[in-house]
Design a protein around this motif. Structure first.
Motif, PDB file in Angstrom:
ATOM      1  N   ARG A  10       0.825  -1.213   0.000  1.00  0.00           N
ATOM      2  CA  ARG A  10       0.000   0.000   0.000  1.00  0.00           C
ATOM      3  C   ARG A  10       0.855   1.256   0.000  1.00  0.00           C
ATOM      4  NH1 ARG A  10      -4.815  -1.499   4.195  1.00  0.00           N
ATOM      5  NH2 ARG A  10      -5.572  -3.334   3.091  1.00  0.00           N
ATOM      6  N   GLU A 359       5.741   7.676  11.837  1.00  0.00           N
ATOM      7  CA  GLU A 359       5.017   6.393  11.818  1.00  0.00           C
ATOM      8  C   GLU A 359       5.883   5.282  12.412  1.00  0.00           C
ATOM      9  OE1 GLU A 359       3.388   5.298   7.958  1.00  0.00           O
ATOM     10  OE2 GLU A 359       3.673   3.181   8.441  1.00  0.00           O
ATOM     11  N   THR A 362       5.731   5.609  16.063  1.00  0.00           N
ATOM     12  CA  THR A 362       4.437   5.155  16.585  1.00  0.00           C
ATOM     13  C   THR A 362       4.383   3.640  16.710  1.00  0.00           C
ATOM     14  OG1 THR A 362       3.400   7.018  15.459  1.00  0.00           O
ATOM     15  CG2 THR A 362       1.959   5.252  16.210  1.00  0.00           C
TER      16      THR A 362
ATOM     17  N   SER B  96      -1.444   9.894  14.994  1.00  0.00           N
ATOM     18  CA  SER B  96      -0.435   8.885  14.638  1.00  0.00           C
ATOM     19  C   SER B  96      -1.008   7.529  14.256  1.00  0.00           C
ATOM     20  CB  SER B  96       0.557   8.679  15.792  1.00  0.00           C
ATOM     21  OG  SER B  96       1.251   9.857  16.017  1.00  0.00           O
ATOM     22  N   VAL B  98      -1.511   4.612  11.305  1.00  0.00           N
ATOM     23  CA  VAL B  98      -0.761   4.198  10.110  1.00  0.00           C
ATOM     24  C   VAL B  98      -1.610   4.559   8.896  1.00  0.00           C
ATOM     25  CG1 VAL B  98       0.288   2.272   8.875  1.00  0.00           C
ATOM     26  CG2 VAL B  98       0.360   2.337  11.377  1.00  0.00           C
ATOM     27  N   PRO B  99      -1.137   5.469   8.054  1.00  0.00           N
ATOM     28  CA  PRO B  99      -2.002   6.043   7.016  1.00  0.00           C
ATOM     29  C   PRO B  99      -2.513   5.036   5.991  1.00  0.00           C
ATOM     30  CG  PRO B  99       0.233   6.935   6.888  1.00  0.00           C
ATOM     31  CD  PRO B  99       0.199   6.069   8.081  1.00  0.00           C
ATOM     32  N   VAL B 100      -1.741   3.981   5.735  1.00  0.00           N
ATOM     33  CA  VAL B 100      -2.173   3.062   4.677  1.00  0.00           C
ATOM     34  C   VAL B 100      -3.097   1.968   5.201  1.00  0.00           C
ATOM     35  CG1 VAL B 100      -0.138   3.436   3.248  1.00  0.00           C
ATOM     36  CG2 VAL B 100      -0.150   1.584   4.930  1.00  0.00           C
ATOM     37  N   LEU B 101      -3.389   1.990   6.504  1.00  0.00           N
ATOM     38  CA  LEU B 101      -4.273   0.963   7.051  1.00  0.00           C
ATOM     39  C   LEU B 101      -5.635   1.582   7.374  1.00  0.00           C
ATOM     40  CD1 LEU B 101      -1.873  -0.967   9.467  1.00  0.00           C
ATOM     41  CD2 LEU B 101      -2.472  -1.503   7.105  1.00  0.00           C
ATOM     42  N   GLU B 105      -7.982  -2.003  10.453  1.00  0.00           N
ATOM     43  CA  GLU B 105      -6.624  -2.566  10.464  1.00  0.00           C
ATOM     44  C   GLU B 105      -5.723  -1.878  11.483  1.00  0.00           C
ATOM     45  OE1 GLU B 105      -6.453  -3.930   5.772  1.00  0.00           O
ATOM     46  OE2 GLU B 105      -6.061  -1.858   6.341  1.00  0.00           O
ATOM     47  N   ASN B 106      -5.956  -0.560  11.682  1.00  0.00           N
ATOM     48  CA  ASN B 106      -5.180   0.142  12.702  1.00  0.00           C
ATOM     49  C   ASN B 106      -5.473  -0.413  14.081  1.00  0.00           C
ATOM     50  OD1 ASN B 106      -3.330   2.588  12.279  1.00  0.00           O
ATOM     51  ND2 ASN B 106      -4.861   2.842  10.659  1.00  0.00           N
ATOM     52  N   TYR B 109      -3.938  -3.933  14.539  1.00  0.00           N
ATOM     53  CA  TYR B 109      -2.472  -4.018  14.515  1.00  0.00           C
ATOM     54  C   TYR B 109      -1.853  -4.505  15.840  1.00  0.00           C
ATOM     55  CZ  TYR B 109       2.087  -2.585  12.555  1.00  0.00           C
ATOM     56  OH  TYR B 109       3.356  -2.565  12.061  1.00  0.00           O
TER      57      TYR B 109
END
Ligand code: ATP
Ligand code: MG
Lengths: 466, 231
Positions: A10, A359, A362, B96, B98-101, B105-106, B109
């Motif tokens: 992704r 990220e 995090t 914070s 995760v931008p692609v999840l 899904e975040n 995780y």
């Protein structure tokens, strides 16, 4: 593991433009390697096909001939060659492997043209062959290259004294006009002066031994071939020149004479026992070469014959040289492409790591270990590499197909005539696997550096990064 | 009940270009379990530094930090990560995620990090999204969510694994006051339901009323170190 790949994939999509540029570099690298590698493969294959068509896979010589015999071919004749050829042909192991087994006689001598007031002579390099066997050998095409020469009607088993010469030799012997060849005439004064005592001697000998020389009824010119017999006596035969062909290499072109085996034997052995210098074996499949060689050695031992076997790459050093050169160029191209991919991937992955520093902080805080971060970015580099390399493979196969159906042709070095140009990619899975693996591996190595930097970041510093 | 966090004589000094900055100057602190504690102090007073130590993502220059009965100074980097994965949840000021999840899904995780079986993982994730009122947004990516929604995903993510401690560093600072208040209410509620220790750092003294325990910090020192002042 699946999360790592999912996140990697992704992120590649997310930085579409950047990933595309990097993937393109990998794709271009693979394409270059495959197209060149495919071309080299084609060259190797067609060269092997040509060599095998001309000299067979294996040639049996009297021991020592290959290294020492060229100066005195007559001394290295194989005794009782007919029974040996028969034995090879009928051998239970060898028989099924063999396409053609045929005797040949090599010789050196002087060729002269004294007909119609001409006065020209030249040393020559002769080969006596059985025309029908030669024609059958030229049909060999195990690898489907399409490089097949049709039987040569100018020189068949029926004509016992017809032969072919190199174009250069034809020119030197002033056969251009009689053969209706398009070649320049020699400078006037030199041509006139060149008549010397040697020519007179040869002419003498020819006149005495073979009778007067005159053009035959079918209009083909005749030349005299002079050589020393095995016994050391001078001997002359008469050859009807049925044609002249360019031989690619000038040395050969200026010396080459191809004649019926019987004529060559008559010249070399006279009234003594007719022998041959070589027995050529052309196999159905090149991969049988080691097995055939081993069986031949066994056979010679059983017969108590002092013989040796050489393969086509030994007889044509050119083959190995071309292979070596193309391999070196392939290595060089691979190196250049590897460097380009290395820089592109390092650059992209460094940018990715920088952008995702917070990220990284995090997910480290959430409990991802350093190793997890490292794998994340290695996976990303590998994935970009794999996608790019796969795209490059598809592209190379398409381009290769286009070239193969485009009807292009070229003249390979050492060849006299143009041949179709091909690129072997789709049918060389080993090559594809190699190029693909190399550049994906380079991508992984390139990702290693940024990935390690990402893994080493302190969590607190990474989190503070915005 | 023994305290879930115990700091003894903790000092933290940053070295920035040869200048030493004492961010924490002798902190002794105990935090009781299952409380909503608030860490209050002005900007630069050392709140984040203190939370980082409690969260086991930083180590003190001097003194000892004990979290959930574990001396954290003795653990390797991997062991610390493992410890965080099981025991500590983080909520950050800037969300914070995760931008692609996706939201789902975040939240899922942290459960992957502790190796929870798939079926249980799914149930927990969905329940947690439900609890923060985002069941409908499960498939959306962070950039398709509002600030308040993102912070709710972050709260769900911090709580989903049932950690001993949740650390929230100014979680409402990037939100308008109404949304911020809603987030604080949400945190109070899930804290009470899940029996988790919550430590909430803020420079806004108006939020004090929400806390079970208040710790005030100024210039790297605690002003009122008495534990359990409010109840
Ligand atoms: N990496 C660092 N290097 C140098 N000094 C630092 C570093 N991190 C924090 N500091 C200093 O330590 C002190 C405490 O910082 P900290 O971030 O803990 O304050 P804070 O209470 O969280 O402030 P804010 O409310 O603005 O977030 C500050 O003076 C800050 O400048
Ligand atoms: Mg702070």
């Amino acid at each position: 593991m699946s999360t790592i790949l999912k996140v990697a994939f992704r992120n590649i999509l997310r930085n579409r433009r950047r990933s595309f540029m990097t993937g393109s570099a990998v794709a271009a690298g693979v394409t270059a390697m495959l197209l060149f590698g495919g071309f080299a493969n084609y060259i190797f294959t067609s060269l092997e096909t040509r060599s095998v068509q001309q000299t067979g896979h294996l040639t049996v010589f009297r021991s020592g001939y290959f290294l020492f015999g060229a100066g005195n071919a007559a001394a290295y004749g194989i005794d009782g060659y007919r029974s040996l050829v028969e034995a090879i042909r009928l051998d239970r192991e060898l028989g099924p492997m063999i396409n053609v087994v045929t005797p040949t006689q090599s010789l050196l001598g002087i060729a002269g043209n004294f007909a119609d007031g001409n006065d020209a002579s030249k040393t020559f390099l002769g080969i006596g062959v059985i025309a029908s066997d030669r024609d059958r050998m030229r049909q060999w095409d195990e690898f489907k290259t399409g490089l097949i020469t049709p039987p040569d009607p100018r020189f068949s088993d029926k004509e016992e004294s017809h032969g072919l010469v190199g174009l250069g030799l034809a020119r030197i012997l002033l056969l251009c006009r009689p053969l209706a060849l398009n070649c320049p005439a020699p400078p006037e004064q030199v041509a006139r002066k060149s008549a010397g005592p040697v020519n007179a001697d040869i002419a003498d000998l020819a006149g005495r031994e073979a009778g007067g020389v005159a053009a035959k009824a079918d209009g083909l010119p005749q030349i005299d071939l002079l050589a020393a017999t095995a016994g050391g006596a001078p001997n002359v035969v008469n050859l009807t020149v049925a044609g002249a062909d360019p031989q690619g290499v000038k040395e050969l072109d200026d010396n080459y004479v191809e004649m019926p085996l019987g004529l060559a034997q008559q010249l070399v052995y006279g009234r003594a026992e007719h022998k041959v210098t070589g027995i050529v074996l052309q196999l159905n499949r090149s991969e049988d070469m080691p097995a055939a060689r081993a069986r031949l050695a066994q056979l010679f031992k059983e017969r108590g014959a002092d013989l040796e076997v050489r393969d086509f790459s030994e007889l044509n050093p050119f083959y190995g040289q071309v292979r070596g050169m193309f391999s070196a160029i392939f290595l060089f191209i691979s190196l250049v492409m590897g460097m380009i991919v290395l820089f592109a991937v390092v650059n992209t992955m460094t940018m990715n790591v920088m952008e995702r520093t917070s990220e990284i902080g995090t997910i480290r805080a959430m409990g991802v270990k350093r190793g997890g971060i490292r794998w994340q970015f290695i996976a990303e580099g590998a994935l970009i590499g794999a996608i790019g390399a796969s795209a490059g493979t598809v592209f190379a196969i398409l381009v290769a197909a286009l070239v193969n159906h485009g009807g292009l042709s070229w003249v390979p070095p050492g060849n006299a005539n143009p041949v179709p140009l091909s690129v072997y990619v789709a049918n060389r899975p080993g090559l594809i696997l190699r190029a693909w693996t190399i550049l994906v591996a380079v991508s992984v190595v390139a990702a290693l550096l940024p990935a390690n930097r990402a893994a080493r970041l302190s969590v607190v510093d990474a989190l503070r990064h915005v | 009940m023994p305290p879930v966090v115990r700091l003894t004589h903790v000092e933290k000094t940053y070295k920035a270009e040869a200048i030493e900055v004492a961010a924490l100057r002798g902190i002794d602190l105990e935090i009781s379990p299952n409380r909503f504690s608030m860490l209050i102090g002005a900007s630069g007073s050392g709140k984040t530094t203190l939370l980082n130590l409690i969260g086991c993502i930083d180590t003190p220059t001097r003194g000892t930090v004990e979290v959930a009965g574990q001396q954290i100074g003795t653990l390797s980097d991997d062991a610390l990560a493992e410890f965080r994965a099981r025991n500590i949840g983080f909520i950050f000021q800037n969300f914070s995620l995760v931008p692609v999840l996706s939201a789902y899904e975040n939240v899922e995780y942290p459960l992957l990090l502790v190796g929870m079986p798939a079926a249980e993982r799914r149930d927990r994730t969905l329940a947690m999204l439900e609890a923060v009122g985002l069941a409908k947004q499960a498939k959306q990516r962070p950039n398709e969510l509002s600030g308040g929604q993102r912070q709710r995903v972050a709260i769900a993510r911090a709580l989903v694994k049932g950690p001993q401690i949740v650390l929230a560093d100014e979680p409402t600072a990037n939100l308008d006051s109404a949304t911020g208040a809603a987030i604080i209410d949400l945190m109070r509620r899930v804290q009470a339901e899940s029996n988790t220790t919550f430590i909430f750092a803020t420079h806004d003294p108006h939020l004090m009323s929400h806390a079970d325990q208040i710790v005030t910090i100024r210039d790297g020192m605690l002003i009122d170190p008495t534990p359990g002042a409010a109840a």
